[in-house]
Design a protein around this motif. Structure first.
Motif, PDB file in Angstrom:
ATOM      1  N   SER A  50      55.021   5.948 -47.950  1.00 18.83           N
ATOM      2  CA  SER A  50      55.072   4.947 -46.878  1.00 18.83           C
ATOM      3  C   SER A  50      55.326   5.604 -45.526  1.00 18.83           C
ATOM      4  O   SER A  50      54.743   5.218 -44.508  1.00 18.83           O
ATOM      5  CB  SER A  50      56.161   3.912 -47.173  1.00 18.83           C
ATOM      6  OG  SER A  50      55.831   3.149 -48.306  1.00 18.83           O
ATOM      7  N   LEU A  51      56.198   6.613 -45.509  1.00 19.55           N
ATOM      8  CA  LEU A  51      56.495   7.307 -44.256  1.00 19.55           C
ATOM      9  C   LEU A  51      55.312   8.153 -43.788  1.00 19.55           C
ATOM     10  O   LEU A  51      55.138   8.360 -42.583  1.00 19.55           O
ATOM     11  CB  LEU A  51      57.739   8.182 -44.424  1.00 19.55           C
ATOM     12  CG  LEU A  51      59.068   7.429 -44.507  1.00 19.55           C
ATOM     13  CD1 LEU A  51      60.207   8.389 -44.824  1.00 19.55           C
ATOM     14  CD2 LEU A  51      59.351   6.690 -43.195  1.00 19.55           C
ATOM     15  N   VAL A  52      54.502   8.630 -44.731  1.00 19.64           N
ATOM     16  CA  VAL A  52      53.276   9.334 -44.340  1.00 19.64           C
ATOM     17  C   VAL A  52      52.408   8.408 -43.494  1.00 19.64           C
ATOM     18  O   VAL A  52      51.838   8.808 -42.471  1.00 19.64           O
ATOM     19  CB  VAL A  52      52.494   9.823 -45.584  1.00 19.64           C
ATOM     20  CG1 VAL A  52      51.089  10.279 -45.187  1.00 19.64           C
ATOM     21  CG2 VAL A  52      53.232  10.966 -46.261  1.00 19.64           C
ATOM     22  N   GLY A  53      52.327   7.138 -43.905  1.00 22.00           N
ATOM     23  CA  GLY A  53      51.571   6.160 -43.122  1.00 22.00           C
ATOM     24  C   GLY A  53      52.139   5.984 -41.732  1.00 22.00           C
ATOM     25  O   GLY A  53      51.402   5.849 -40.752  1.00 22.00           O
ATOM     26  N   VAL A  54      53.460   5.989 -41.614  1.00 23.21           N
ATOM     27  CA  VAL A  54      54.109   5.859 -40.308  1.00 23.21           C
ATOM     28  C   VAL A  54      53.784   7.074 -39.432  1.00 23.21           C
ATOM     29  O   VAL A  54      53.514   6.942 -38.234  1.00 23.21           O
ATOM     30  CB  VAL A  54      55.638   5.708 -40.476  1.00 23.21           C
ATOM     31  CG1 VAL A  54      56.339   5.745 -39.122  1.00 23.21           C
ATOM     32  CG2 VAL A  54      55.963   4.412 -41.206  1.00 23.21           C
ATOM     33  N   ILE A  55      53.793   8.256 -40.026  1.00 23.39           N
ATOM     34  CA  ILE A  55      53.494   9.481 -39.272  1.00 23.39           C
ATOM     35  C   ILE A  55      52.042   9.485 -38.798  1.00 23.39           C
ATOM     36  O   ILE A  55      51.750   9.840 -37.650  1.00 23.39           O
ATOM     37  CB  ILE A  55      53.797  10.720 -40.141  1.00 23.39           C
ATOM     38  CG1 ILE A  55      55.310  10.845 -40.345  1.00 23.39           C
ATOM     39  CG2 ILE A  55      53.244  11.992 -39.505  1.00 23.39           C
ATOM     40  CD1 ILE A  55      55.712  11.818 -41.430  1.00 23.39           C
ATOM     41  N   ILE A  56      51.137   9.074 -39.677  1.00 22.02           N
ATOM     42  CA  ILE A  56      49.732   8.958 -39.273  1.00 22.02           C
ATOM     43  C   ILE A  56      49.601   7.938 -38.146  1.00 22.02           C
ATOM     44  O   ILE A  56      48.882   8.144 -37.166  1.00 22.02           O
ATOM     45  CB  ILE A  56      48.854   8.537 -40.473  1.00 22.02           C
ATOM     46  CG1 ILE A  56      48.877   9.606 -41.572  1.00 22.02           C
ATOM     47  CG2 ILE A  56      47.418   8.271 -40.021  1.00 22.02           C
ATOM     48  CD1 ILE A  56      48.279  10.926 -41.194  1.00 22.02           C
ATOM     49  N   ALA A  57      50.332   6.833 -38.268  1.00 20.27           N
ATOM     50  CA  ALA A  57      50.290   5.793 -37.239  1.00 20.27           C
ATOM     51  C   ALA A  57      50.875   6.282 -35.922  1.00 20.27           C
ATOM     52  O   ALA A  57      50.480   5.818 -34.848  1.00 20.27           O
ATOM     53  CB  ALA A  57      51.043   4.551 -37.715  1.00 20.27           C
ATOM     54  N   GLY A  58      51.830   7.224 -35.982  1.00 20.88           N
ATOM     55  CA  GLY A  58      52.413   7.760 -34.757  1.00 20.88           C
ATOM     56  C   GLY A  58      51.358   8.326 -33.829  1.00 20.88           C
ATOM     57  O   GLY A  58      51.411   8.150 -32.603  1.00 20.88           O
ATOM     58  N   PHE A  59      50.374   8.991 -34.405  1.00 26.07           N
ATOM     59  CA  PHE A  59      49.267   9.537 -33.623  1.00 26.07           C
ATOM     60  C   PHE A  59      48.538   8.427 -32.878  1.00 26.07           C
ATOM     61  O   PHE A  59      48.256   8.533 -31.679  1.00 26.07           O
ATOM     62  CB  PHE A  59      48.315  10.269 -34.572  1.00 26.07           C
ATOM     63  CG  PHE A  59      47.088  10.839 -33.922  1.00 26.07           C
ATOM     64  CD1 PHE A  59      47.102  12.110 -33.378  1.00 26.07           C
ATOM     65  CD2 PHE A  59      45.910  10.109 -33.866  1.00 26.07           C
ATOM     66  CE1 PHE A  59      45.968  12.644 -32.790  1.00 26.07           C
ATOM     67  CE2 PHE A  59      44.777  10.627 -33.285  1.00 26.07           C
ATOM     68  CZ  PHE A  59      44.806  11.905 -32.743  1.00 26.07           C
ATOM     69  N   THR A  60      48.234   7.342 -33.579  1.00 24.46           N
ATOM     70  CA  THR A  60      47.456   6.276 -32.962  1.00 24.46           C
ATOM     71  C   THR A  60      48.303   5.417 -32.022  1.00 24.46           C
ATOM     72  O   THR A  60      47.767   4.810 -31.094  1.00 24.46           O
ATOM     73  CB  THR A  60      46.799   5.397 -34.045  1.00 24.46           C
ATOM     74  OG1 THR A  60      47.739   5.118 -35.076  1.00 24.46           O
ATOM     75  CG2 THR A  60      45.620   6.112 -34.670  1.00 24.46           C
ATOM     76  N   ILE A  61      49.617   5.362 -32.251  1.00 22.03           N
ATOM     77  CA  ILE A  61      50.489   4.674 -31.291  1.00 22.03           C
ATOM     78  C   ILE A  61      50.433   5.385 -29.944  1.00 22.03           C
ATOM     79  O   ILE A  61      50.254   4.764 -28.885  1.00 22.03           O
ATOM     80  CB  ILE A  61      51.938   4.616 -31.815  1.00 22.03           C
ATOM     81  CG1 ILE A  61      52.041   3.663 -33.009  1.00 22.03           C
ATOM     82  CG2 ILE A  61      52.892   4.161 -30.703  1.00 22.03           C
ATOM     83  CD1 ILE A  61      53.374   3.729 -33.725  1.00 22.03           C
ATOM     84  N   GLY A  62      50.593   6.707 -29.978  1.00 27.14           N
ATOM     85  CA  GLY A  62      50.506   7.482 -28.740  1.00 27.14           C
ATOM     86  C   GLY A  62      49.156   7.338 -28.074  1.00 27.14           C
ATOM     87  O   GLY A  62      49.052   7.203 -26.848  1.00 27.14           O
ATOM     88  N   ARG A  63      48.101   7.339 -28.886  1.00 30.70           N
ATOM     89  CA  ARG A  63      46.745   7.205 -28.347  1.00 30.70           C
ATOM     90  C   ARG A  63      46.540   5.828 -27.728  1.00 30.70           C
ATOM     91  O   ARG A  63      45.922   5.693 -26.667  1.00 30.70           O
ATOM     92  CB  ARG A  63      45.737   7.453 -29.466  1.00 30.70           C
ATOM     93  CG  ARG A  63      44.318   7.672 -28.992  1.00 30.70           C
ATOM     94  CD  ARG A  63      43.436   8.184 -30.104  1.00 30.70           C
ATOM     95  NE  ARG A  63      43.298   7.227 -31.185  1.00 30.70           N
ATOM     96  CZ  ARG A  63      42.609   7.456 -32.299  1.00 30.70           C
ATOM     97  NH1 ARG A  63      42.032   8.628 -32.483  1.00 30.70           N
ATOM     98  NH2 ARG A  63      42.510   6.541 -33.232  1.00 30.70           N
ATOM     99  N   ALA A  64      47.071   4.789 -28.377  1.00 27.18           N
ATOM    100  CA  ALA A  64      46.917   3.426 -27.863  1.00 27.18           C
ATOM    101  C   ALA A  64      47.616   3.253 -26.522  1.00 27.18           C
ATOM    102  O   ALA A  64      47.106   2.594 -25.613  1.00 27.18           O
ATOM    103  CB  ALA A  64      47.474   2.424 -28.880  1.00 27.18           C
ATOM    104  N   ILE A  65      48.798   3.854 -26.392  1.00 30.60           N
ATOM    105  CA  ILE A  65      49.569   3.718 -25.155  1.00 30.60           C
ATOM    106  C   ILE A  65      48.835   4.356 -23.982  1.00 30.60           C
ATOM    107  O   ILE A  65      48.795   3.809 -22.872  1.00 30.60           O
ATOM    108  CB  ILE A  65      50.968   4.352 -25.329  1.00 30.60           C
ATOM    109  CG1 ILE A  65      51.799   3.527 -26.314  1.00 30.60           C
ATOM    110  CG2 ILE A  65      51.694   4.458 -23.987  1.00 30.60           C
ATOM    111  CD1 ILE A  65      53.096   4.192 -26.731  1.00 30.60           C
ATOM    112  N   MET A  66      48.217   5.505 -24.214  1.00 28.89           N
ATOM    113  CA  MET A  66      47.649   6.272 -23.110  1.00 28.89           C
ATOM    114  C   MET A  66      46.188   5.961 -22.805  1.00 28.89           C
ATOM    115  O   MET A  66      45.724   6.222 -21.696  1.00 28.89           O
ATOM    116  CB  MET A  66      47.780   7.769 -23.401  1.00 28.89           C
ATOM    117  CG  MET A  66      49.198   8.291 -23.328  1.00 28.89           C
ATOM    118  SD  MET A  66      50.016   7.922 -21.744  1.00 28.89           S
ATOM    119  CE  MET A  66      48.917   8.743 -20.591  1.00 28.89           C
ATOM    120  N   ALA A  67      45.438   5.412 -23.766  1.00 22.90           N
ATOM    121  CA  ALA A  67      43.988   5.288 -23.587  1.00 22.90           C
ATOM    122  C   ALA A  67      43.610   4.449 -22.370  1.00 22.90           C
ATOM    123  O   ALA A  67      42.811   4.873 -21.528  1.00 22.90           O
ATOM    124  CB  ALA A  67      43.352   4.713 -24.851  1.00 22.90           C
TER     125      ALA A  67
END
Length: 438
Positions: A50-67
């Protein structure tokens, strides 16, 4: 030389197109290196599935904020400056991940890595549409998509090679996984140097103005709907479900085949690598064909191929079947993705390119944040269970693949209700853009 002559079709800006595609190729080599190994590395640092999913999502959270922010900023200050800072941040954060002491640190670094990609990707896409003649947008986005696909082809193979070599020289499994971050950071640094030395800002309204001049001022801007903003919401929705579908299986694909079916990490990397190669071969011709016959027919063909083969992936246990379904899925992706991206250029006004392309990335990233978290949670929940469907028993770990296929089916519906220019160019403007190209 034959490959270089291919870029002559883009006229006076062929060098800009060639350099941007080359830079994208280098960056995507690095991005592809990490895809099969991030979930395994996170587990070695103590993360649960489950935490692997959170870590993968961390990448896209950062990308969503900056895009959106980066795209809007590039409309004001130019594309090059934004791409330089984004690529520099990407190189630094990726190298730092090799030294992460725990999964929490890895998560924070993934946030910054995602932010860096959110800065670069929409800006680079806007730059590409800025520099190509209007009747070559589909072909150019097809080539650009090819660079992504080649990254996913060569990248996992490079990563698998780095893992293999590290083990051969006496490195541990963990050190072998660490090596992939150094390869990625090195490739990003090369791309940074190319951007600094070779990329130059370009006026996004150049072609519209030149068409007006050659047409005696009688032509209205081409490739545009009368009210394009009414279609943005539909495109945002498609982008969201695309991100959701991709994100749903990213964290569990490697884990599924390594843990459930005992594939080696190198073998999973091979499946992903060849998949990227197939998409790369198809994307260029697919984009060029979309310029001639329209985007929608190719998207309508591509999405069902993706849906069927994604759903079947969860129900296979042999390497040949897993590889076969994933590679057939790549054919559909090669038909869909370049035309989906070219559709942005068809409906977005030049002055809004950076802003809208950034917003598109944000919607993709929102889906790609929800996807890994919910996909890995569902995988964890269904792990070890058995499903009975119409009298047939299936393992519970297959469930995320079925959900991904359902999300892709929603995109199929949205394609039908999305309006877009029936022909990218009128006969009159085709003659004029041909003059510009030559």
């Amino acid at each position: 030389m034959g490959l270089l002559r291919y870029f002559d079709r883009f006229g006076e800006t062929k060098n800009e197109v060639m350099i941007l595609v080359g830079t994208s190729l280098i960056l995507n080599f690095g991005f592809g290196v990490l895809i099969p190994f991030i979930p395994l590395y996170a587990q070695d640092l103590g993360a649960t599935i489950s935490l692997v999913g959170v870590i993968i999502a961390g990448f896209t959270i950062g990308r969503a904020i900056m895009a959106s922010v980066a795209g809007m900023y590039s409309d004001k200050v130019g594309r090059k400056r934004v791409m330089v800072w984004g690529t520099l941040l990407y190189s630094i954060t990726t190298a730092s991940m090799a030294f992460a002491p725990n999964w929490q640190t890895l998560f924070v670094l993934r946030l910054f890595e995602g932010a860096a990609v959110g800065i670069v990707w929409p800006t680079a896409m806007a730059y590409l549409v800025d520099v190509v003649p209007r009747d070559k947008v589909g072909e150019a986005t097809g080539i650009y998509t090819t660079s992504f696909a080649l990254g996913f082809f060569v990248g996992p193979l490079l990563g698998s090679g780095a893992v293999y070599i590290t083990k051969k020289v006496g490195g541990s499994e963990f050190q072998a996984l660490q090596s992939t971050f150094f390869v990625t950071a090195g490739l990003a640094f090369i791309a940074l140097v190319v951007i600094i030395l070779k990329i130059h800002d370009f006026d996004p309204e150049y072609y519209d103005r030149k068409e007006q001049e050659l047409g005696g001022g009688k032509l209205k801007p081409i490739d545009k709907l009368d009210n394009p903003r009414s279609e943005y919401k539909k495109y945002y929705a498609m982008t969201f479900f695309n991100g959701l579908g991709i994100g749903f299986i990213i964290p569990i694909f490697s884990i599924f085949f390594v843990d459930v079916h005992d594939f080696s990490p190198e073998l999973v990397g091979l499946i992903l690598g060849i998949s990227g190669g197939i998409t790369a071969v198809i994307s260029g011709p697919s984009g060029a064909l979309g310029d001639r016959i329209g985007r929608k027919p190719l998207m309508i063909i591509g999405i069902p191929i993706m849906v069927i083969n994604t759903a079947l992936l969860g129900f296979v246990s042999t390497f040949l079947l897993a590889a076969g379904f994933f590679w057939f899925r790549s054919i559909g992706l090669g038909l869909f993705l370049p035309n989906f991206r070219a559709l942005q250029a068809d409906i977005v006004l030049p002055k809004e390119r950076g802003t809208i392309f950034g917003r598109v990335q944000t919607f993709f990233n929102i889906g790609a944040v929800i996807g890994p978290i919910s996909g890995s949670y569902l995988y964890d929940l269904m792990q070890g269970r058995t499903m009975n469907v119409l009298g047939h028993k299936f393992i519970g770990e297959a469930t995320p693949f079925v959900f991904t296929a359902l999300f892709q089916s929603v995109m199929f519906f949205l394609v039908f209700i999305l309006r877009y220019p029936k022909s990218n160019l009128t006969k009159e403007t085709k003659i004029i853009t041909n003059k510009i190209s030559t």
